[in-house]
Every structure is written in C-alpha cells, then in structure tokens.
Scaffold this motif. Structure first.
Motif, PDB file in Angstrom:
ATOM      1  N   CYS A 184      -0.131 -12.429   6.685  1.00  0.00           N
ATOM      2  CA  CYS A 184      -1.328 -12.485   7.532  1.00  0.00           C
ATOM      3  C   CYS A 184      -2.530 -12.589   6.597  1.00  0.00           C
ATOM      4  O   CYS A 184      -2.838 -11.654   5.856  1.00  0.00           O
ATOM      5  CB  CYS A 184      -1.424 -11.237   8.399  1.00  0.00           C
ATOM      6  N   THR A 185      -3.201 -13.714   6.627  1.00  0.00           N
ATOM      7  CA  THR A 185      -4.309 -13.965   5.709  1.00  0.00           C
ATOM      8  C   THR A 185      -5.507 -13.073   6.021  1.00  0.00           C
ATOM      9  O   THR A 185      -6.165 -12.579   5.103  1.00  0.00           O
ATOM     10  CB  THR A 185      -4.747 -15.438   5.791  1.00  0.00           C
ATOM     11  N   ALA A 186      -5.775 -12.836   7.280  1.00  0.00           N
ATOM     12  CA  ALA A 186      -6.936 -12.031   7.651  1.00  0.00           C
ATOM     13  C   ALA A 186      -6.788 -10.580   7.202  1.00  0.00           C
ATOM     14  O   ALA A 186      -7.742  -9.976   6.718  1.00  0.00           O
ATOM     15  CB  ALA A 186      -7.153 -12.083   9.154  1.00  0.00           C
ATOM     16  N   CYS A 187      -5.592 -10.030   7.343  1.00  0.00           N
ATOM     17  CA  CYS A 187      -5.360  -8.631   6.992  1.00  0.00           C
ATOM     18  C   CYS A 187      -4.806  -8.458   5.584  1.00  0.00           C
ATOM     19  O   CYS A 187      -4.721  -7.331   5.091  1.00  0.00           O
ATOM     20  CB  CYS A 187      -4.409  -7.991   7.984  1.00  0.00           C
ATOM     21  N   LEU A 238     -10.213  -9.284  12.465  1.00  0.00           N
ATOM     22  CA  LEU A 238     -10.780 -10.603  12.767  1.00  0.00           C
ATOM     23  C   LEU A 238     -12.242 -10.496  13.161  1.00  0.00           C
ATOM     24  O   LEU A 238     -13.068 -11.326  12.782  1.00  0.00           O
ATOM     25  CB  LEU A 238      -9.986 -11.278  13.877  1.00  0.00           C
ATOM     26  N   LYS A 239     -12.572  -9.464  13.922  1.00  0.00           N
ATOM     27  CA  LYS A 239     -13.953  -9.269  14.335  1.00  0.00           C
ATOM     28  C   LYS A 239     -14.839  -8.951  13.134  1.00  0.00           C
ATOM     29  O   LYS A 239     -15.967  -9.427  13.041  1.00  0.00           O
ATOM     30  CB  LYS A 239     -14.030  -8.137  15.357  1.00  0.00           C
ATOM     31  N   THR A 288      -6.155   5.000   0.084  1.00  0.00           N
ATOM     32  CA  THR A 288      -6.128   4.113  -1.069  1.00  0.00           C
ATOM     33  C   THR A 288      -4.716   3.659  -1.385  1.00  0.00           C
ATOM     34  O   THR A 288      -4.528   2.629  -2.018  1.00  0.00           O
ATOM     35  CB  THR A 288      -6.742   4.789  -2.296  1.00  0.00           C
ATOM     36  N   ARG A 289      -3.734   4.394  -0.943  1.00  0.00           N
ATOM     37  CA  ARG A 289      -2.348   4.006  -1.187  1.00  0.00           C
ATOM     38  C   ARG A 289      -2.013   2.712  -0.460  1.00  0.00           C
ATOM     39  O   ARG A 289      -1.266   1.880  -0.942  1.00  0.00           O
ATOM     40  CB  ARG A 289      -1.442   5.122  -0.710  1.00  0.00           C
ATOM     41  N   ARG A 290      -2.585   2.509   0.715  1.00  0.00           N
ATOM     42  CA  ARG A 290      -2.320   1.318   1.519  1.00  0.00           C
ATOM     43  C   ARG A 290      -3.419   0.264   1.391  1.00  0.00           C
ATOM     44  O   ARG A 290      -3.432  -0.707   2.120  1.00  0.00           O
ATOM     45  CB  ARG A 290      -2.167   1.701   2.986  1.00  0.00           C
ATOM     46  N   TYR A 291      -4.339   0.476   0.468  1.00  0.00           N
ATOM     47  CA  TYR A 291      -5.458  -0.446   0.310  1.00  0.00           C
ATOM     48  C   TYR A 291      -4.961  -1.797  -0.184  1.00  0.00           C
ATOM     49  O   TYR A 291      -4.190  -1.889  -1.120  1.00  0.00           O
ATOM     50  CB  TYR A 291      -6.466   0.131  -0.680  1.00  0.00           C
ATOM     51  N   LEU A 292      -5.405  -2.872   0.446  1.00  0.00           N
ATOM     52  CA  LEU A 292      -4.962  -4.195   0.048  1.00  0.00           C
ATOM     53  C   LEU A 292      -6.116  -5.041  -0.486  1.00  0.00           C
ATOM     54  O   LEU A 292      -6.246  -5.237  -1.673  1.00  0.00           O
ATOM     55  CB  LEU A 292      -4.272  -4.890   1.219  1.00  0.00           C
ATOM     56  N   ARG A 293      -6.941  -5.571   0.374  1.00  0.00           N
ATOM     57  CA  ARG A 293      -8.042  -6.425  -0.055  1.00  0.00           C
ATOM     58  C   ARG A 293      -9.257  -6.166   0.809  1.00  0.00           C
ATOM     59  O   ARG A 293      -9.142  -5.855   1.984  1.00  0.00           O
ATOM     60  CB  ARG A 293      -7.639  -7.895   0.028  1.00  0.00           C
ATOM     61  N   ASP A 294     -10.431  -6.348   0.220  1.00  0.00           N
ATOM     62  CA  ASP A 294     -11.676  -6.169   0.944  1.00  0.00           C
ATOM     63  C   ASP A 294     -11.921  -7.334   1.890  1.00  0.00           C
ATOM     64  O   ASP A 294     -11.277  -8.379   1.803  1.00  0.00           O
ATOM     65  CB  ASP A 294     -12.851  -6.071  -0.031  1.00  0.00           C
ATOM     66  N   ILE A 295     -12.895  -7.143   2.768  1.00  0.00           N
ATOM     67  CA  ILE A 295     -13.213  -8.163   3.757  1.00  0.00           C
ATOM     68  C   ILE A 295     -13.744  -9.420   3.082  1.00  0.00           C
ATOM     69  O   ILE A 295     -13.401 -10.528   3.474  1.00  0.00           O
ATOM     70  CB  ILE A 295     -14.211  -7.612   4.790  1.00  0.00           C
TER      71      ILE A 295
END
Length: 114
Positions: free
Chosen positions: A52-55, A78-79, A12-19
């Motif tokens: 990086c928009t995807a990540c 990406l997949k 959770t410390r490195r959590y950014l955004r959901d898919i």
C-alpha cells in the motif's frame, strides 16, 4: 515490579514512513522504486508483492491488502495525504515569522512612602 508502561500516541516500533515521504512516493514512481530497492523481497510479507503506497505497508496476501484498503486507518491516511502541511504552516505553528504586534510593557507603580 518494574516500571509502568508509558502510553504514547505513536509507536516507534511500527513506524514506517512520514506523510511527506509517502506523498513523494505517490507523485514520483522513481522515488518509490528507490525505496523498494532498499528492502529485500525475501524479508517482506508476501515477498513484497502486496504494498500500500499511501500507508507504506506490505501485506501477506491480496485479500489482506483489499481489506486494508477498505479500513478506516487507510482512509485517514488518504485524507492526510490530500493536503499535507507546508513549511510555511509548520513555521507558523512554531511561531516563526508570525507577527503578533508590538509587545506590551507591564509596569506596576507602587507607592512605597507609607
């Protein structure tokens, strides 16, 4: 001594955004623009230039961004973005709206006379 560290799959410390949020960023430039407006460019790596928009990650330099684009975690992301789960699939996994047929009644006939 302390407590032993519990190993988890997601940090959770490195959590950014959901898919689904990243998918919305890719589909709508306005959605991405609104997200970037919430961040101060002085606090971001590389002053917020390399993203990086995807990540949903910022990088220090163009070199680190291009290295990331060739890496396996980026390809996995990406997949995952190609075909995200729908609400119908998520509900089916939880068992909501799934008909497994009529419930079977299990009764045992026990002879108590002896």
């Amino acid at each position: 001594m302390g407590y032993p560290s519990k190993r988890t799959k997601t940090k959770t410390r490195r959590y950014l955004r959901d898919i689904d949020q990243a998918k919305a960023d890719l589909l709508s430039p306005r959605h991405l623009e609104l997200y970037k407006e919430t961040k101060l460019s002085e606090d971001l790596p590389g002053l917020g230039k390399y993203y990086c928009t995807a990540c949903a990650k910022w990088f220090e330099s163009d070199f680190s961004l291009t290295t990331h684009l060739k890496a396996k975690p980026h390809r996995r992301r990406l997949k995952a973005l190609e075909r995200p789960y729908t609400h119908k699939e998520a509900n089916a996994v939880m068992g909501v709206g799934v008909d497994n047929g009529p419930a079977r009644e299990t009764t045992m006939d026990v002879d108590m006379s002896s």
